[in-house]
Write a protein that holds these residues in place. Structure first.
Motif, mmCIF file in Angstrom:
data_model
loop_
_atom_site.group_PDB
_atom_site.id
_atom_site.type_symbol
_atom_site.label_atom_id
_atom_site.label_comp_id
_atom_site.label_asym_id
_atom_site.label_seq_id
_atom_site.Cartn_x
_atom_site.Cartn_y
_atom_site.Cartn_z
ATOM 1 N N LEU A 573 0.820 -1.211 0.000
ATOM 2 C CA LEU A 573 0.000 0.000 0.000
ATOM 3 C C LEU A 573 0.854 1.261 0.000
ATOM 4 O O LEU A 573 0.361 2.342 -0.357
ATOM 5 N N LEU A 574 2.124 1.154 0.387
ATOM 6 C CA LEU A 574 3.009 2.314 0.418
ATOM 7 C C LEU A 574 3.952 2.370 -0.775
ATOM 8 O O LEU A 574 4.923 3.130 -0.770
ATOM 9 N N ASP A 575 3.657 1.583 -1.803
ATOM 10 C CA ASP A 575 4.313 1.797 -3.088
ATOM 11 C C ASP A 575 4.066 3.257 -3.485
ATOM 12 O O ASP A 575 2.940 3.750 -3.404
ATOM 13 N N HIS A 576 5.100 3.961 -3.889
ATOM 14 C CA HIS A 576 4.938 5.401 -4.125
ATOM 15 C C HIS A 576 3.929 5.699 -5.218
ATOM 16 O O HIS A 576 3.281 6.754 -5.212
ATOM 17 N N ARG A 577 3.748 4.760 -6.150
ATOM 18 C CA ARG A 577 2.750 4.992 -7.200
ATOM 19 C C ARG A 577 1.337 4.912 -6.640
ATOM 20 O O ARG A 577 0.434 5.636 -7.074
ATOM 21 N N VAL A 578 1.133 4.047 -5.641
ATOM 22 C CA VAL A 578 -0.163 3.964 -4.968
ATOM 23 C C VAL A 578 -0.412 5.231 -4.151
ATOM 24 O O VAL A 578 -1.518 5.793 -4.158
ATOM 25 N N VAL A 579 0.618 5.697 -3.449
ATOM 26 C CA VAL A 579 0.481 6.902 -2.633
ATOM 27 C C VAL A 579 0.103 8.098 -3.512
ATOM 28 O O VAL A 579 -0.800 8.886 -3.181
ATOM 29 N N GLU A 580 0.787 8.243 -4.619
ATOM 30 C CA GLU A 580 0.508 9.369 -5.508
ATOM 31 C C GLU A 580 -0.909 9.298 -6.070
ATOM 32 O O GLU A 580 -1.608 10.321 -6.155
ATOM 33 N N LEU A 581 -1.366 8.111 -6.432
ATOM 34 C CA LEU A 581 -2.719 7.951 -6.944
ATOM 35 C C LEU A 581 -3.756 8.219 -5.857
ATOM 36 O O LEU A 581 -4.821 8.796 -6.113
ATOM 37 N N ALA A 582 -3.451 7.815 -4.620
ATOM 38 C CA ALA A 582 -4.398 8.028 -3.517
ATOM 39 C C ALA A 582 -4.710 9.502 -3.328
ATOM 40 O O ALA A 582 -5.846 9.872 -3.003
ATOM 41 N N TRP A 583 -3.720 10.378 -3.512
ATOM 42 C CA TRP A 583 -3.952 11.808 -3.336
ATOM 43 C C TRP A 583 -4.766 12.408 -4.474
ATOM 44 O O TRP A 583 -5.244 13.543 -4.356
ATOM 45 N N ARG A 584 -4.958 11.685 -5.562
ATOM 46 C CA ARG A 584 -5.779 12.187 -6.673
ATOM 47 C C ARG A 584 -7.212 11.671 -6.605
ATOM 48 O O ARG A 584 -8.045 12.063 -7.414
ATOM 49 N N LEU A 585 -7.493 10.791 -5.642
ATOM 50 C CA LEU A 585 -8.831 10.214 -5.566
ATOM 51 C C LEU A 585 -9.866 11.270 -5.185
ATOM 52 O O LEU A 585 -9.588 12.157 -4.368
ATOM 53 N N PRO A 586 -11.080 11.157 -5.718
ATOM 54 C CA PRO A 586 -12.168 11.977 -5.178
ATOM 55 C C PRO A 586 -12.317 11.691 -3.685
ATOM 56 O O PRO A 586 -12.148 10.562 -3.234
ATOM 57 N N ARG A 587 -12.586 12.725 -2.921
ATOM 58 C CA ARG A 587 -12.691 12.553 -1.476
ATOM 59 C C ARG A 587 -13.704 11.472 -1.106
ATOM 60 O O ARG A 587 -13.537 10.758 -0.109
ATOM 61 N N SER A 588 -14.746 11.322 -1.907
ATOM 62 C CA SER A 588 -15.777 10.321 -1.622
ATOM 63 C C SER A 588 -15.235 8.905 -1.666
ATOM 64 O O SER A 588 -15.834 7.988 -1.097
ATOM 65 N N LEU A 589 -14.105 8.689 -2.333
ATOM 66 C CA LEU A 589 -13.511 7.353 -2.387
ATOM 67 C C LEU A 589 -12.527 7.116 -1.243
ATOM 68 O O LEU A 589 -12.033 6.004 -1.070
ATOM 69 N N ARG A 590 -12.229 8.157 -0.504
ATOM 70 C CA ARG A 590 -11.434 7.976 0.714
ATOM 71 C C ARG A 590 -12.346 7.900 1.936
ATOM 72 O O ARG A 590 -12.295 6.953 2.708
ATOM 73 N N MET A 591 -13.210 8.897 2.102
ATOM 74 C CA MET A 591 -14.101 8.949 3.272
ATOM 75 C C MET A 591 -15.505 9.291 2.803
ATOM 76 O O MET A 591 -15.694 10.269 2.073
ATOM 77 N N ASN A 592 -16.482 8.492 3.233
ATOM 78 C CA ASN A 592 -17.846 8.682 2.760
ATOM 79 C C ASN A 592 -18.829 8.140 3.787
ATOM 80 O O ASN A 592 -18.658 7.015 4.282
ATOM 81 N N GLY A 594 -19.395 8.707 6.922
ATOM 82 C CA GLY A 594 -18.880 8.347 8.230
ATOM 83 C C GLY A 594 -17.957 7.148 8.247
ATOM 84 O O GLY A 594 -17.639 6.611 9.316
ATOM 85 N N HIS A 595 -17.503 6.712 7.088
ATOM 86 C CA HIS A 595 -16.586 5.574 6.995
ATOM 87 C C HIS A 595 -15.388 5.966 6.134
ATOM 88 O O HIS A 595 -15.536 6.665 5.121
ATOM 89 N N GLY A 596 -14.223 5.507 6.528
ATOM 90 C CA GLY A 596 -13.024 5.734 5.745
ATOM 91 C C GLY A 596 -12.720 4.554 4.841
ATOM 92 O O GLY A 596 -13.403 3.535 4.841
ATOM 93 N N LYS A 597 -11.678 4.735 4.020
ATOM 94 C CA LYS A 597 -11.164 3.678 3.140
ATOM 95 C C LYS A 597 -12.247 3.136 2.206
ATOM 96 O O LYS A 597 -12.322 1.932 1.944
ATOM 97 N N THR A 598 -13.068 4.027 1.698
ATOM 98 C CA THR A 598 -14.185 3.618 0.832
ATOM 99 C C THR A 598 -13.698 2.792 -0.349
ATOM 100 O O THR A 598 -14.265 1.746 -0.684
ATOM 101 N N ILE A 599 -12.642 3.257 -1.007
ATOM 102 C CA ILE A 599 -12.187 2.569 -2.210
ATOM 103 C C ILE A 599 -11.618 1.189 -1.890
ATOM 104 O O ILE A 599 -11.792 0.243 -2.656
ATOM 105 N N LEU A 600 -10.961 1.050 -0.737
ATOM 106 C CA LEU A 600 -10.411 -0.255 -0.376
ATOM 107 C C LEU A 600 -11.533 -1.254 -0.096
ATOM 108 O O LEU A 600 -11.453 -2.432 -0.472
ATOM 109 N N ARG A 601 -12.591 -0.801 0.560
ATOM 110 C CA ARG A 601 -13.724 -1.695 0.821
ATOM 111 C C ARG A 601 -14.445 -2.051 -0.475
ATOM 112 O O ARG A 601 -14.918 -3.176 -0.647
#
Length: 695
Positions: A573-592, A594-601
């Motif tokens: 998960l800390l591959d730098h390419r994953v980290v860089e892509l994570a910062w480009r995600l729509p916020r709704s895919l990170r937290m939505n 009242g739950h975090g890690k939306t995209i991982l789930r």
């Protein structure tokens, strides 16, 4: 994965080399646990350079991959006892290296095309990295690398020593000067501070840094670039430090050069978001699958930690999909249901078809390990999950030499309560005049149901209805501290800190003043459009966690706990390419909602039935309060006895004794509560200090 150590001091041509090689041997023995498959050391009198290495052989375990490794006349020469490397050309370049470069064969092909390098002598990534540093320079070499690493590279042409650390800080590297004058001064460096302590000129416990100790009691670890010792430093993630012999003679060091900045990439990613959610999900799945596949590079058996949580389950699922045979998975169980995810992990393993091994954590395990934490950690460290992390590493090492883990998911994808609810709470209390908040905090400090009710009415609307009571009651002490915050950064500290006022003795702590040190926020974030304050508070907290809490606590914990048993842990998960892509995600895919890690789930639901995806997270924790009040109580009372606490004059005995009485009287059965975490931090410092006084 390995351990490295060494020094750069005055040249000693013609002198007896044995005192210097003896020092190298002593420093190397301190980190022998990191590399039980071999050890090598070389001292070069004409340069004053000593390099030593302990090897955990993962790629090409033959002697061709031994270190220290030299590049002589364009050819790599692994060092071995009795070799003639010491008498080779003075322009030879050298490396000692800890880590794995997963794309090293791609780098080799580039070197063959661009630099006409041929005739490789090994299949290991050490030779590749050495050749790349010599051909391209260190910065281009590390920018080309996909992996985790810390290394020391001596450039024979420029006569400089460069220390390097990977982008996210997975592998550690510490350094500092010993010796009082130019004729004696040396720069020491090592994977662990315990190796530096073996140098005969190391100043030891008399040189403890009061500010660093205050940071430890605030955060449960010592944040980079500080170490617990004055004058010694941890190289920050994504940094290079290039030193000339003249710098050593003068006793000055340049500032580390940051070749990779999480802060800058966060600002860039947020400024260039992915708009299409479906496209973003597909891109993330491809990036994660690639990161997992890259980390299957090995000449020894691999496995994966499987706690039952979203992150480790997704890593195990992607690993199994990339494998043509059942992968080995490992988990720990607990006799306390609120901390036990072993049944869920077993169900996930069955569904994925992994070869699963489970071992429960017992009170006896905790008792046996607690005092040993001072030996396993090279600085005071107080994340109580260090115990199960070490135990699951020990379990896995009985079967494999490499494990993949799911670390980093919470920091990248908004998995902590502070990411989810902190901004909403701050919006409610930040606008309340500070004098009013101060009065409310004072009332709350005195306790009583009426005070809790007043604070609850203020905070509750920021929390999801179904979790309001539980979250508020568990976090009441942090809410009180948060009420006293002058700005959102101070509010973040209130949410994350252990001790709001570190329990240092008046004399020792007189050189430190609040506010206590924050997680490292680099200039890159401040230079984003509008500055750091232009960022959403949730984004700011995630960046702060990635810059501070992740490398200084989470990754340090995993490195020390696993390397103590010579287990290599890889973190896709800390591959730098994953980290860089994570910062480009729509916020709704990170937290939505009242739950975090939306995209991982979302991605995990492609591999598991929904009932396994939706189970609530219990965490990789321990019933700390129950252990401290129960089976560990005799040990705790020994650590906290006035004679023990007062023996070194560093800590405030009365404040600590008061906190211990508070824990004993506390009826909170949640397992890990604030008093328990604070007392654990004191015990961990005491264990660390006792270990060093007994040497």
């Amino acid at each position: 994965m390995c351990g490295l150590t060494g020094f750069l001091g005055p040249a000693t041509p013609g002198a007896d080399p044995r005192p210097y090689t003896d020092i190298l041997d002593a420093m190397s023995r301190r980190i022998a646990h990191r590399g039980p498959d071999g050890a090598g050391a070389v001292y070069l009198p004409g340069l004053g350079l000593g390099l030593a290495h302990t090897r955990l052989a993962i790629l090409d375990p033959t002697p061709a991959g031994a270190q220290p490794m030299a590049l002589v006349d364009g050819a790599a020469v692994p060092h071995s006892p009795g070799s003639s490397v010491q008498s080779t050309s003075s322009n030879a370049s050298w490396i000692v290296y800890n880590g794995e470069i997963y794309n090293h064969m791609d780098i080799r092909r580039r070197l063959e095309r661009e630099s006409n390098i041929q005739g490789w002598r090994s299949g290991c990534d050490t030779e590749t990295l050495l050749a790349a540093c010599a051909a391209w320079g260190v910065e281009k070499a590390v920018a080309s690398a996909v992996g985790m690493f810390a290394f020391a590279y001596w450039d024979g042409s420029s006569r400089t020593l460069t220390l390097a650390r990977d982008r996210m800080g997975l592998k550690p590297l510490a350094y500092g000067f010993v010796g009082g004058n130019a004729g004696e001064r040396a720069l020491l460096f090592a994977s662990e501070i315990t190796s530096l302590e073996a140098h005969p000129q190391f100043p030891g416990l008399a040189n403890l840094d009061a500010s660093a100790l205050a940071s430890f009691f605030c955060w449960g670890c010592v944040p980079a670039p500080a170490t617990i010792y004055t004058g010694f430093h941890k190289l920050p993630p994504g940094c290079l430090l290039t030193i000339r012999p003249q710098d050593v003679r003068e006793g000055t060091l340049p500032e580390p050069h940051q070749y990779y900045s999480v802060a800058r990439l966060a600002a860039a990613g947020l400024a260039d978001p992915l708009v299409d959610e479906d496209d973003a999900v597909e891109r993330m799945e491809d990036a994660l699958q690639c990161a997992v596949a890259d980390r299957l590079l090995s000449d020894v058996p691999l496995g994966a930690f499987l706690s039952g949580g979203t992150d480790s389950s997704l890593v195990a699922a992607l690993m199994q999909r990339a494998s043509d045979r059942p992968v080995a998975t490992f988990t720990m169980g607990s006799p306390h249901p609120e901390h036990d995810e072993s049944a869920k992990a077993a169900a996930i393993a069955t569904h994925l078809g992994t070869r699963h091994t489970h071992l429960p954590v017992t009170e006896a395990d905790a008792l046996a390990l607690a005092a040993d934490m001072g030996r396993l950690y090279d600085e005071p460290f107080a994340d109580s999950s260090q115990i199960p992390t070490h135990l699951v590493s020990r379990l896995a090492r009985g079967h494999v030499a490499v494990c993949l883990s799911g670390d980093g998911g919470d920091e990248l994808f908004g998995g902590y309560n502070r990411h989810l609810f902190g901004p909403a709470i701050w919006r409610r209390i930040g606008g309340v005049p500070f004098p009013v908040r101060r009065v409310l905090a004072a009332i709350l400090a005195r306790g009583g149901e009426s005070a809790l009710d007043r604070a609850y009415r203020l905070i509750a609307p920021a929390l999801p209805p179904e979790r309001r009571q539980m979250l508020f009651r568990q976090k009441a002490a942090k809410v009180r501290r948060g009420l006293l915050a002058h700005d959102r950064e101070a509010f973040y500290r209130a949410l994350a800190a252990l001790w709001s006022e570190p329990p240092l003795s008046a004399q020792f702590g007189s050189t430190t003043t609040p506010p206590w040190p924050q997680p490292r926020m680099t200039a890159g974030l401040e230079e984003s459009p509008g500055g750091a304050r232009a960022l959403d508070f949730g984004d700011w907290m995630q960046a702060a966690d990635q810059l501070g809490y992740l490398p200084d606590d989470i990754l340090a914990k995993v490195d020390r706990a696993s390397m103590a048993v010579a287990l290599e842990v890889r973190v896709p998960l800390l591959d730098h390419r994953v980290v860089e892509l994570a910062w480009r995600l729509p916020r709704s895919l990170r937290m939505n909602h009242g739950h975090g890690k939306t995209i991982l789930r979302t991605l995990l639901s492609r591999h598991l039935p929904q009932e396994l995806v939706d189970q609530p997270k219990q965490g990789f924790g321990v019933p700390l309060a129950d252990w401290l009040r129960g089976p560990l109580r005799p040990w705790v009372e020994e650590m906290l006895a006035p004679a023990s606490l007062g023996s070194h004059g560093l800590l405030d005995v009365r404040a600590i004794q008061s906190e211990w009485r508070r824990l004993l009287a506390d009826n909170d059965r949640s397992g890990i509560n604030a008093p328990a975490m604070r007392i654990w931090a004191v015990c961990m410092f005491q264990a660390w200090y006792a270990e060093r006084t007994s040497r």
